[in-house]
Enzyme design. Structure first.
Site, PDB file in Angstrom:
ATOM      1  N   ASP A  85       0.839  -1.188   0.000  1.00  0.00           N
ATOM      2  CA  ASP A  85       0.000   0.000   0.000  1.00  0.00           C
ATOM      3  C   ASP A  85       0.877   1.241   0.000  1.00  0.00           C
ATOM      4  OD1 ASP A  85      -2.243  -1.575   0.072  1.00  0.00           O
ATOM      5  OD2 ASP A  85      -2.443  -1.484   2.254  1.00  0.00           O
TER       6      ASP A  85
ATOM      7  N   TYR B 131       7.388  -8.539   7.727  1.00  0.00           N
ATOM      8  CA  TYR B 131       6.904  -7.193   8.008  1.00  0.00           C
ATOM      9  C   TYR B 131       7.309  -6.738   9.403  1.00  0.00           C
ATOM     10  CZ  TYR B 131       3.561  -8.190   4.235  1.00  0.00           C
ATOM     11  OH  TYR B 131       2.966  -8.517   3.047  1.00  0.00           O
TER      12      TYR B 131
ATOM     13  N   TYR C 175      -3.240 -10.175   4.253  1.00  0.00           N
ATOM     14  CA  TYR C 175      -3.483  -8.755   4.543  1.00  0.00           C
ATOM     15  C   TYR C 175      -3.079  -8.505   5.995  1.00  0.00           C
ATOM     16  CZ  TYR C 175      -6.261  -8.566   0.238  1.00  0.00           C
ATOM     17  OH  TYR C 175      -6.679  -8.602  -1.067  1.00  0.00           O
TER      18      TYR C 175
END
Ligand SMILES: [Zn+2]
Lengths: 207, 549
Positions: free
Chosen positions: B366, B436, B509
């Site tokens: 994103d 992440y 996600y």
């Protein structure tokens, strides 16, 4: 060519500088404390604009319509809804609303095939509290993308987090339909003024 | 010159059918190169400049003359060449081969236009013309591939030629061995004719190169008449199958006249060729002239050249939460301050001097997610590059990006790669893991048990419904994803904020895995810790993939 080799060695991310790079990356990840709020805005607060339909068709039938920037609307019971304030709260949820069972139709594909087209007064489900059945309505005209069928097995979600895990359904209205109906709803500020409710996100997360 | 021609003709004659056949073909307006290729003559003959109709005619005449003088005493083969002689004069008025429509004759007026000297046929001039148009396009070349496209009428001409041969010479002994004639396609004959000269003039070799020289021949008149012939077959077929509706059909044909012209023109060459090959011999001979009728119009030639897409690949890092991966425009307004696509693509286009570029990446993040660590694999596809960038050029491009003032994006391991890297990147995408770092807040203070329960996660399966934020444009689905491992890193001075390091299956996600998306992702960090969890920042710290490491 000599010049080229020189630039090759000076390449900013050569393996020799890997450890330096790792440290720099760590520095990037650790946030600056002065930038952090003491309590951050919740995902619901930051991703949705909150609207309320109070006394929808019947007194104290207060519902929320959380509208995402992408146009989808999450429908649920506002904290002032009569069912949530009965003794013992909501005991059961039934998506069988006569003509169809809202939890049975499965919408598929990007184009949302099989979606039911509902009117503002279409029933989404019945919630039962203290022996009384309350009809939860759609509030906006649009396609029904999903209902929260976890409520069937776990109606307690409504009593614990009606504005999060206890949502009722997700509707996709057409932009023009939304514009027509939008002004009939209360804003979050007007709603809290009217109902003296503080609709903060509930502190627990039960699934 | 005469000796050269004679030696070529005498060598070729060994593979040709008897001379009366060749003379017949010459007088039907077939060019020498077409005669050669249809009878399967291989070798370096085609590039010879002396392959003219009158030349072969003269040679065969001489040869026949000898034979005639021998046979004058005996058998009566005189009539055959007599016939050829008489038709000779008028035949050579016709300029273009009745099969290749001049493609193998290299007439100058193909590109010099009307008013040029009519008698000029030359490969050298033809090659010069090609080289000229390449020079105009200003390409840096290391080789070339010759791409040829010809009008479908050629195939009809070739078939008509063989039908004619069969009809006329089926009874003759030489024709029985017809199967031996391993004919050469027009395209290959054209390549044989000009490749050597092209290589010499351009000083590079031809082969499977990404630089293409395209010779596109068209002949609108012949194509139109071919289409009309095929349409006759169609309508007669229709008449046969719908006999009871004859009147109606005729009517339709009448009405169709106007738009069918357009319609048929838009029909692709491949469709026409397919239709042509589906005709049985009888129908074919019915609607086409045998041998093919003489051509008064040559083909039009378009010479173009282009470079097949070139790829520059590497990994990118994105340090800004206001830079999108690809150019993102909503209502004519750019979202974010810049895009990785442009930051990387623009200099790639510059060093390749191409027409345009496309940006491909292995997955995406994103706009508000930074891409750190080893970076994300990407490819820039540059179309029609005029330059072939060197290693040094590419390194300089990387340095320029990495030293830009704003430091939004950095690249690493930048290099020119083959088109196979594209597939490699796509295949790897599904299998890769991603790592992440998320800045998380929870609604109660973090405990030591939390640290333990989180770090004990090992390949945990979660169920993730399509997030609400993308549900408007994606299919509503419930997907299983794997959280490989997690680790909490405490932030000094805070009990409710922490850094969550996690490694997940591609396609997870992460934001929804943290806050739970109204319970639609389960389990989530919130459900695992039995409290409310919110995500404030997300960074990709590693994309595990074996490309462009
Ligand atoms: Zn020819």
């Amino acid at each position: 060519m000599a010049e080229g080799q020189e630039t090759l060695e000076k390449s900013p991310l050569s393996s020799l500088e890997k450890s330096v790079e790792d440290e720099e990356r760590r520095a990037l990840l650790i946030p600056d404390f002065s930038d952090l709020p003491s309590i951050p805005r919740s995902a619901v607060e930051s991703n949705f604009v909150r609207y309320y339909a109070v006394d929808f068709l019947k007194p104290a039938h207060d519902q929320y319509i959380y509208r995402h920037a992408n146009g989808l609307c999450v429908i649920g019971l506002a904290p002032s809804h009569a069912a949530l304030n009965e003794v013992g709260g909501v005991q059961s949820v039934d998506f069988n609303v006569g003509k169809s069972n809202r939890s049975e139709l499965k919408v598929t594909g990007k184009r949302k095939r099989n979606a039911q087209h509902l009117q503002p007064d279409s029933a989404l489900c019945y919630v039962c509290a203290d022996g009384t059945y309350y009809t939860v309505r759609c509030c906006v005209k649009g396609s029904l993308l999903e209902v929260n069928d976890r409520l069937i097995k776990n109606p307690e979600l409504l009593n614990l987090a009606a504005d999060r895990e206890g949502y009722i359904a997700i509707i996709m209205p057409k932009p023009t339909d939304w514009l027509k109906v939008k002004d009939s709803f209360l804003s979050y500020e007007d709603y809290t003024k009217l109902r003296h409710q503080v609709s903060g996100s509930s502190a627990s997360n039960v699934c | 010159m005469a000796d050269d021609a004679r030696s070529i003709f005498s060598r070729a004659a060994l593979s040709l059918p008897p001379s009366h056949v060749s003379l017949d073909l010459l007088s039907s307006g077939v060019c020498v190169r077409c005669i050669f290729r249809l009878f399967g003559i291989h070798g370096d003959f085609y590039s010879c400049p002396f392959l003219t109709g009158p030349g072969l005619n003269y040679f065969l005449k001489l040869q026949n003359g000898c034979q005639a003088s021998i046979s004058e005493n005996g058998h009566g083969s005189f009539g055959i060449h007599k016939c050829s002689y008489t038709s000779e004069e008028s035949d050579f008025d016709q300029k273009y081969c009745s099969i290749c429509l001049g493609i193998l004759q290299f007439p100058h007026d193909l590109y010099l236009g009307e008013g040029s000297s009519k008698e000029n046929f030359s490969i050298d001039v033809f090659v010069e013309k090609i080289v000229e148009s390449i020079k105009i396009a200003n390409h840096q070349i290391d080789g070339f591939f010759l791409e040829v496209s010809i009008p479908p009428v050629i195939a009809a001409n070739e078939r008509s030629f063989w039908s004619y041969m069969k009809k006329k010479y089926d009874s003759e002994a030489w024709f029985k061995n017809k199967a031996l004639y391993n004919q050469i396609s027009l395209k290959d004959a054209l390549r044989l004719s000009i490749t050597e000269s092209l290589e010499k003039t351009l000083s590079v070799k031809s082969g499977a190169n990404s630089f293409h020289i395209c010779l596109a021949y068209t002949n609108s008149e012949a194509s139109l008449s071919l289409k009309n012939s095929l349409r006759k077959v169609q309508s007669s077929n229709r008449r046969r199958t719908e006999k009871e509706n004859v009147v109606k059909v005729v009517d339709q044909c009448g009405n169709g006249q106007l738009d069918s012209r357009e319609q048929l023109c838009s029909k692709s060459d491949a469709a026409i060729l397919k239709e042509l090959s589906s005709l049985d011999d009888h129908t074919f001979c019915d609607i086409f002239e045998l041998p093919p009728k003489k051509a008064s119009n040559s083909c039009k030639l378009m010479i173009t050249c282009y470079r097949m897409p070139m790829f520059i690949g590497g990994r990118y890092l994105k340090f800004s939460r206001k830079v999108s991966q690809t150019l993102w425009i909503i209502d004519d307004e750019r979202m974010g301050e810049a895009s990785v696509e442009e930051i990387v693509g623009t200099p790639a286009l510059e060093i390749c001097r191409g027409d345009s570029y496309k940006f491909h990446a292995a997955g995406r993040e994103d706009i508000d997610v930074r891409m750190l660590g080893s970076g994300r694999p990407f490819l820039v596809e540059v179309s029609n590059a005029r330059c072939l960038p060197s290693m040094v050029d590419v390194v300089q491009m990387a340095v320029k990006i990495n030293n830009s003032e704003k430091k939004y994006v950095m690249v690493r391991n930048l290099k020119v790669v083959g088109s196979e890297a594209w597939n490699l990147m796509r295949v790897g995408e599904a299998e890769k893991q991603k790592q992440y770092a998320a800045l998380v807040w929870i609604s109660r203070p973090l405990t030591d048990e939390d640290l333990q329960s989180i770090s004990s996660v090992n390949n945990m399966e979660i169920s993730q419904s399509t997030p609400i934020r993308v549900l408007h444009r994606r299919s509503p689905l419930e997907r299983k994803r794997i959280i490989h491992w997690m680790k909490i890193e405490k932030i000094v001075g805070s009990s409710q904020f922490f850094l969550l390091h996690l490694c997940t299956q591609a396609g997870t996600y992460i934001k929804e895995f943290v806050h739970g998306d109204l319970g639609r992702t389960f389990p989530s960090i919130g459900s695992l810790l039995a409290c409310r969890a919110e995500i404030l920042q997300l960074d990709v710290t590693d994309v595990k993939m074996d490309v462009f490491i």
